[in-house]
Design an enzyme around this catalytic site. Structure first.
Site, PDB file in Angstrom:
ATOM      1  N   ARG A  81      42.807  82.411  78.784  1.00 47.32           N
ATOM      2  CA  ARG A  81      41.843  83.383  79.289  1.00 47.32           C
ATOM      3  C   ARG A  81      40.851  82.791  80.282  1.00 47.32           C
ATOM      4  O   ARG A  81      40.455  81.627  80.155  1.00 47.32           O
ATOM      5  CB  ARG A  81      41.084  84.016  78.116  1.00 47.32           C
ATOM      6  CG  ARG A  81      41.968  84.867  77.215  1.00 47.32           C
ATOM      7  CD  ARG A  81      41.275  85.215  75.911  1.00 47.32           C
ATOM      8  NE  ARG A  81      42.079  86.122  75.120  1.00 47.32           N
ATOM      9  CZ  ARG A  81      43.063  85.740  74.300  1.00 47.32           C
ATOM     10  NH1 ARG A  81      43.367  84.448  74.185  1.00 47.32           N
ATOM     11  NH2 ARG A  81      43.744  86.630  73.595  1.00 47.32           N
ATOM     12  N   HIS A 106      46.857  84.764  81.059  1.00 42.84           N
ATOM     13  CA  HIS A 106      48.262  84.430  81.332  1.00 42.84           C
ATOM     14  C   HIS A 106      48.745  84.829  82.730  1.00 42.84           C
ATOM     15  O   HIS A 106      49.896  85.236  82.905  1.00 42.84           O
ATOM     16  CB  HIS A 106      49.152  85.057  80.273  1.00 42.84           C
ATOM     17  CG  HIS A 106      49.040  84.425  78.916  1.00 42.84           C
ATOM     18  ND1 HIS A 106      48.458  83.196  78.697  1.00 42.84           N
ATOM     19  CD2 HIS A 106      49.434  84.865  77.682  1.00 42.84           C
ATOM     20  CE1 HIS A 106      48.506  82.906  77.403  1.00 42.84           C
ATOM     21  NE2 HIS A 106      49.088  83.894  76.762  1.00 42.84           N
ATOM     22  N   HIS A 180      55.811  79.570  76.771  1.00 39.38           N
ATOM     23  CA  HIS A 180      55.333  80.409  75.664  1.00 39.38           C
ATOM     24  C   HIS A 180      56.476  80.757  74.698  1.00 39.38           C
ATOM     25  O   HIS A 180      56.632  81.914  74.312  1.00 39.38           O
ATOM     26  CB  HIS A 180      54.710  81.687  76.232  1.00 39.38           C
ATOM     27  CG  HIS A 180      53.622  82.272  75.384  1.00 39.38           C
ATOM     28  ND1 HIS A 180      53.832  82.733  74.098  1.00 39.38           N
ATOM     29  CD2 HIS A 180      52.304  82.469  75.634  1.00 39.38           C
ATOM     30  CE1 HIS A 180      52.706  83.208  73.615  1.00 39.38           C
ATOM     31  NE2 HIS A 180      51.750  83.057  74.529  1.00 39.38           N
ATOM     32  N   ASP A 253      44.916  81.123  66.766  1.00 38.70           N
ATOM     33  CA  ASP A 253      45.113  81.325  68.203  1.00 38.70           C
ATOM     34  C   ASP A 253      44.061  80.486  68.897  1.00 38.70           C
ATOM     35  O   ASP A 253      43.178  80.995  69.585  1.00 38.70           O
ATOM     36  CB  ASP A 253      45.004  82.804  68.577  1.00 38.70           C
ATOM     37  CG  ASP A 253      45.460  83.078  70.005  1.00 38.70           C
ATOM     38  OD1 ASP A 253      46.030  82.153  70.627  1.00 38.70           O
ATOM     39  OD2 ASP A 253      45.255  84.194  70.492  1.00 38.70           O
ATOM     40  N   GLU A 319      51.494  76.086  72.932  1.00 36.12           N
ATOM     41  CA  GLU A 319      51.299  76.204  74.376  1.00 36.12           C
ATOM     42  C   GLU A 319      50.512  74.997  74.884  1.00 36.12           C
ATOM     43  O   GLU A 319      49.285  74.967  74.788  1.00 36.12           O
ATOM     44  CB  GLU A 319      50.567  77.503  74.692  1.00 36.12           C
ATOM     45  CG  GLU A 319      51.234  78.746  74.114  1.00 36.12           C
ATOM     46  CD  GLU A 319      50.263  79.906  74.011  1.00 36.12           C
ATOM     47  OE1 GLU A 319      49.665  80.270  75.046  1.00 36.12           O
ATOM     48  OE2 GLU A 319      50.080  80.428  72.890  1.00 36.12           O
TER      49      GLU A 319
END
Length: 361
Positions: A81, A106, A180, A253, A319
């Site tokens: 982000r 992304h 991803h 996350d 990631e």
């Protein structure tokens, strides 16, 4: 080493999408498609020698076009982000595509995962590579500079899949690339990953606000917190905890800090094991961070490969990347790329079997 090439379909605009299958003759195959430079499928043996699919993906190009959530794709120009979908570079403020509330994520609504990449094969006795390329024009999703990107996927006889990234620009820009792929080592897509065991080799992490943007005090030590994964930890013991960082994301996350300065050294970042199947995955990367995402937004409604429904927490993504919102955080490792420099990144996935006593038939 074997490489098989066939057609995977044609986009509505008439672009042909190719599929490449890498086979190391040791039970490991990696299927790639040029749409999004995507890892479509990885198959590996369990401790009993049974080959199983350990990634989430779709059967058809149409599904990648209509249902894709970055499954296996290259994400760019900026993975993760950017707050308020804007940043300042060289005295100019750049406004990006807002596709995550007021923020950018992304690469935007038409990021690198939505393009058909060019590709060619390089074969050797001990490894084989598929090299994919894409040119992103100046102003793409709001980013400055024309950017040339190359991603090489290499499978070798040591059961390692290496992703080598390189990129250069004709004007200053920001860049943060990642892959991803979603993993479920059980080989039973549709199950959740609560029984997987995770280790992350990081002493610090990036705490987030409710909108998943890093807090002002980030990074923070993992010691003494739920986020401490420095010892093997069963995922089910973490993702259901009722504490703010887990509740904000609906699970994990979060970016884990591997290096507070971008020294470009490839280091072991994480290890995932599935005790029942005996499968293990280790991830090493040159990036300063790794985002660990426990598929908190999967809905058990969308159908994936073989008509399987995948539940929330039905997979995990690793990631390798720089930190979120870095263009607005001068205290984070820089994501600025100038014409005088070449962007490089190396990430390695190594597939192993770690269980000496196997109950799988």
């Amino acid at each position: 080493m074997k490489v098989t090439i066939d057609s995977f379909g044609t986009t509505p605009s008439g672009e042909i999408v190719e599929r490449y299958i890498l086979d190391n003759d040791r039970g490991i195959t990696v299927e790639l498609i040029t749409f999004g430079a995507t890892i479509m499928k990885i198959s590996t043996p369990d401790c009993g020698g049974n080959i199983g699919d350990i990634t989430i993906g779709f059967d058809t190009l149409e599904e990648y076009l209509t249902k894709n959530h970055h499954f296996g794709s290259i994400v760019g120009r900026y993975a993760n982000r950017i707050e308020h979908a804007s940043f300042k570079l060289g005295g100019t403020t750049y406004h990006l595509d807002q596709n995550n509330g007021k923020n950018h994520i992304h690469g935007g609504s038409h990021g690198f995962d939505k393009y058909v990449w060019s590709a060619h094969v390089v074969e050797g006795k001990e490894s084989a590579s598929v090299i994919m390329q894409h040119i992103s024009p100046d102003g793409d999703m709001g980013f400055p500079g024309t950017l040339s990107v190359q991603v090489a996927y290499t499978l070798d006889r040591m059961d390692t899949l290496t992703i080598d990234y390189s990129a250069f620009t004709d004007a200053p820009t920001v860049l943060n690339l990642t892959n991803h792929t979603y993993f479920n080592l059980s080989g039973e897509l549709g199950s959740d990953i609560s029984d997987h065991v995770l280790t992350v080799h990081a002493d610090d992490y990036i705490p987030i606000k409710e909108n998943s943007i890093p807090t002002e005090e980030a990074p923070l030590p993992v010691e003494g917190s739920t986020m401490d994964l420095t010892m093997p930890t069963t995922i089910g013991d973490i993702i259901h905890k009722k504490e703010p960082q887990i509740l904000y994301a609906g699970g994990l996350d979060h970016t884990y800090v591997l290096s507070k300065s971008h020294d470009n050294i490839v280091r072991l970042a994480a290890m995932l094991t599935h005790p029942v199947s005996g499968r293990s995955l280790s991830i090493a990367t040159s990036e300063p961070g790794i985002q660990v995402y426990t598929a908190n937004n999967l809905d058990n409604i969308t159908t994936y490969r073989n008509n399987v429904h995948v539940p929330k927490h039905g997979a995990i993504a690793f990631e390798a990347q720089h930190f979120p919102n870095s263009p607005n955080r001068p205290d984070f490792p820089s994501t600025t790329l100038t014409p005088e420099h070449t962007y490089t990144q190396k990430t390695k996935y190594t597939f192993n079997k770690v269980i000496t006593s196997c109950n799988v038939k």
